[in-house]
Design an enzyme around this catalytic site. Structure first.
Site, PDB file in Angstrom:
ATOM      1  N   ASP A  20      69.981  76.652  17.169  1.00 21.54           N
ATOM      2  CA  ASP A  20      70.489  75.398  17.719  1.00 21.54           C
ATOM      3  C   ASP A  20      71.147  74.648  16.566  1.00 21.54           C
ATOM      4  O   ASP A  20      70.969  75.016  15.404  1.00 21.54           O
ATOM      5  CB  ASP A  20      69.324  74.576  18.308  1.00 21.54           C
ATOM      6  CG  ASP A  20      69.759  73.217  18.826  1.00 21.54           C
ATOM      7  OD1 ASP A  20      70.796  73.142  19.508  1.00 21.54           O
ATOM      8  OD2 ASP A  20      69.079  72.199  18.548  1.00 21.54           O
ATOM      9  N   SER A  21      71.842  73.572  16.893  1.00 20.98           N
ATOM     10  CA  SER A  21      72.440  72.758  15.835  1.00 20.98           C
ATOM     11  C   SER A  21      71.363  72.084  14.986  1.00 20.98           C
ATOM     12  O   SER A  21      71.640  71.642  13.878  1.00 20.98           O
ATOM     13  CB  SER A  21      73.318  71.668  16.460  1.00 20.98           C
ATOM     14  OG  SER A  21      72.524  70.815  17.258  1.00 20.98           O
ATOM     15  N   TYR A  52      76.644  69.434  17.035  1.00 20.30           N
ATOM     16  CA  TYR A  52      77.732  70.297  17.513  1.00 20.30           C
ATOM     17  C   TYR A  52      78.576  69.555  18.571  1.00 20.30           C
ATOM     18  O   TYR A  52      79.719  69.908  18.818  1.00 20.30           O
ATOM     19  CB  TYR A  52      77.176  71.547  18.192  1.00 20.30           C
ATOM     20  CG  TYR A  52      76.655  72.652  17.289  1.00 20.30           C
ATOM     21  CD1 TYR A  52      76.856  72.647  15.909  1.00 20.30           C
ATOM     22  CD2 TYR A  52      75.969  73.737  17.840  1.00 20.30           C
ATOM     23  CE1 TYR A  52      76.369  73.689  15.117  1.00 20.30           C
ATOM     24  CE2 TYR A  52      75.496  74.778  17.067  1.00 20.30           C
ATOM     25  CZ  TYR A  52      75.702  74.754  15.696  1.00 20.30           C
ATOM     26  OH  TYR A  52      75.235  75.792  14.931  1.00 20.30           O
ATOM     27  N   CYS A  84      71.013  76.076  22.810  1.00 23.73           N
ATOM     28  CA  CYS A  84      71.904  74.920  22.682  1.00 23.73           C
ATOM     29  C   CYS A  84      72.969  75.046  23.762  1.00 23.73           C
ATOM     30  O   CYS A  84      73.678  76.062  23.820  1.00 23.73           O
ATOM     31  CB  CYS A  84      72.539  74.950  21.297  1.00 23.73           C
ATOM     32  SG  CYS A  84      73.802  73.694  21.036  1.00 23.73           S
ATOM     33  N   ASN A  85      73.064  74.043  24.620  1.00 24.87           N
ATOM     34  CA  ASN A  85      74.066  74.077  25.692  1.00 24.87           C
ATOM     35  C   ASN A  85      75.482  74.065  25.130  1.00 24.87           C
ATOM     36  O   ASN A  85      76.375  74.742  25.643  1.00 24.87           O
ATOM     37  CB  ASN A  85      73.883  72.863  26.602  1.00 24.87           C
ATOM     38  CG  ASN A  85      72.603  72.928  27.396  1.00 24.87           C
ATOM     39  OD1 ASN A  85      72.598  73.348  28.545  1.00 24.87           O
ATOM     40  ND2 ASN A  85      71.494  72.528  26.798  1.00 24.87           N
ATOM     41  N   THR A  86      75.684  73.291  24.062  1.00 26.09           N
ATOM     42  CA  THR A  86      77.020  73.141  23.488  1.00 26.09           C
ATOM     43  C   THR A  86      77.493  74.454  22.876  1.00 26.09           C
ATOM     44  O   THR A  86      78.636  74.879  23.081  1.00 26.09           O
ATOM     45  CB  THR A  86      76.998  72.033  22.411  1.00 26.09           C
ATOM     46  OG1 THR A  86      76.353  70.884  22.959  1.00 26.09           O
ATOM     47  CG2 THR A  86      78.386  71.661  21.960  1.00 26.09           C
ATOM     48  N   CYS A 194      71.011  69.067  27.489  1.00 27.37           N
ATOM     49  CA  CYS A 194      71.082  69.302  26.040  1.00 27.37           C
ATOM     50  C   CYS A 194      69.644  69.523  25.593  1.00 27.37           C
ATOM     51  O   CYS A 194      68.741  68.778  26.016  1.00 27.37           O
ATOM     52  CB  CYS A 194      71.679  68.082  25.346  1.00 27.37           C
ATOM     53  SG  CYS A 194      71.479  68.079  23.548  1.00 27.37           S
ATOM     54  N   THR A 195      69.432  70.545  24.776  1.00 21.16           N
ATOM     55  CA  THR A 195      68.041  70.905  24.445  1.00 21.16           C
ATOM     56  C   THR A 195      67.356  69.865  23.551  1.00 21.16           C
ATOM     57  O   THR A 195      66.147  69.897  23.385  1.00 21.16           O
ATOM     58  CB  THR A 195      67.992  72.285  23.766  1.00 21.16           C
ATOM     59  OG1 THR A 195      68.854  72.279  22.615  1.00 21.16           O
ATOM     60  CG2 THR A 195      68.430  73.376  24.727  1.00 21.16           C
ATOM     61  N   HIS A 196      68.133  68.949  22.985  1.00 21.59           N
ATOM     62  CA  HIS A 196      67.503  67.857  22.218  1.00 21.59           C
ATOM     63  C   HIS A 196      66.820  66.830  23.138  1.00 21.59           C
ATOM     64  O   HIS A 196      65.849  66.190  22.746  1.00 21.59           O
ATOM     65  CB  HIS A 196      68.558  67.109  21.393  1.00 21.59           C
ATOM     66  CG  HIS A 196      68.904  67.747  20.090  1.00 21.59           C
ATOM     67  ND1 HIS A 196      69.688  68.869  20.005  1.00 21.59           N
ATOM     68  CD2 HIS A 196      68.565  67.422  18.814  1.00 21.59           C
ATOM     69  CE1 HIS A 196      69.839  69.201  18.712  1.00 21.59           C
ATOM     70  NE2 HIS A 196      69.163  68.340  17.988  1.00 21.59           N
TER      71      HIS A 196
END
Ligand code: DGL
Length: 275
Positions: A20-21, A52, A84-86, A194-196
């Site tokens: 992930d970012s 990202y 990470c979706n992005t 978003c995974t965050h």
């Protein structure tokens, strides 16, 4: 009895890579770890390049390719989870083309949301890049006839999470500005795209009340990964290994406070020198 060739045997014992970012993907890792405690996980937080969500998609693609290359060449992973979706929107098709292992990506959980919504109005919180991607517009096309779908880019949220400011006033007011207009529109189901964002779920819950359905994708993705991999044949729990391209001390401290356990990150050394 099933006979495994030495190649498939070694693959069974290989780790599952996740990236992930930053620390958003840990919300996916904790679900993976819960359903597959005997697998070895290697987590990469690309903190030096976070977020990202406001980078151009070519930059995100190059980051994904570089991390995937190091994970496959140096760490011999048997599957890659793009947590990470992005990054999924920017890179999952190319990653699947070049890697000979399963690549599992994320996408906002629109399908379950439209199925569960009673008001017929669902909201999606995600990064600007995810919402502008072709991948997301295809997802929207497939589901938006079943419900009214309101999208909300959440600029700035990943940054406050990466600074550990989950409960700061700034975070609450930023969230309120994104979420309360959706509540006013009649949204009864909110997708954390978003995974965050699951790290902010308690704050979101406080803002939207108990009746709102909040959906994130970690659990569903963990089940999908389980289907894709050859399971590790062992009854010994494995310790995950954590790497970051950022500051190991800061990233370790933040991850430990998010997960409420001691997590130690190591420097992630890329195959190629960084730009
Ligand atoms: N966790 C990433 C996602 O799911 C965050 C993107 C970012 O770094 O902006 O989209």
């Amino acid at each position: 009895m099933i006979f495994l060739s030495s190649d498939s045997l070694s693959r069974v014992n290989n780790a599952i890579g996740i990236f992930d970012s930053g620390l958003g993907g840990l919300t996916v890792w904790r679900e993976l770890q819960a359903v597959m405690p005997y697998e070895r996980f290697i987590y990469v937080a690309d903190s030096k390049y976070a977020p990202y969500g406001n980078k151009d998609s070519e930059t995100v693609l190059q980051r994904a390719l570089s991390i995937a290359e190091t994970l496959t060449q140096t760490h011999q992973i048997k599957a890659l989870v793009v947590a990470c979706n992005t990054a999924t929107a920017a890179a999952v098709f190319q990653l699947r083309e070049i890697l000979d292992i399963p690549v599992i990506g994320m996408e906002p959980a629109l399908k379950p949301a439209v199925e569960q919504s009673k008001s017929g109005i669902v909201g999606i919180l995600a990064t600007e890049n995810t919402l502008q991607s072709d991948k997301f517009s295809n997802l929207l096309d497939a589901h938006q006839h079943k419900a009214r779908v309101l999208t909300q880019p959440c600029t700035g949220l990943v940054e406050v999470i990466e600074q550990g400011k989950l409960y700061a006033e700034k975070t609450k007011s930023l969230l309120a500005s994104y979420v309360l207009p959706l509540v006013d529109e009649g949204v009864d189901t909110l997708v954390l795209g978003c995974t965050h964002y699951p790290w902010l779920e308690p704050v979101i819950r406080e803002l939207v009340g108990d009746d709102m359905t909040i959906i994130s994708t970690g659990k569903a993705v963990a089940k999908q990964v389980q289907k894709h991999i050859q399971a590790h044949v062992s009854n010994e729990k494995k310790q995950a290994v954590f790497y970051t391209t950022g500051h190991v001390g800061q990233v370790s401290a933040l991850a430990s406070s998010l997960l409420q356990t001691n997590i130690v990150f190591q420097p992630f050394l890329s195959q190629h020198s960084e730009p």
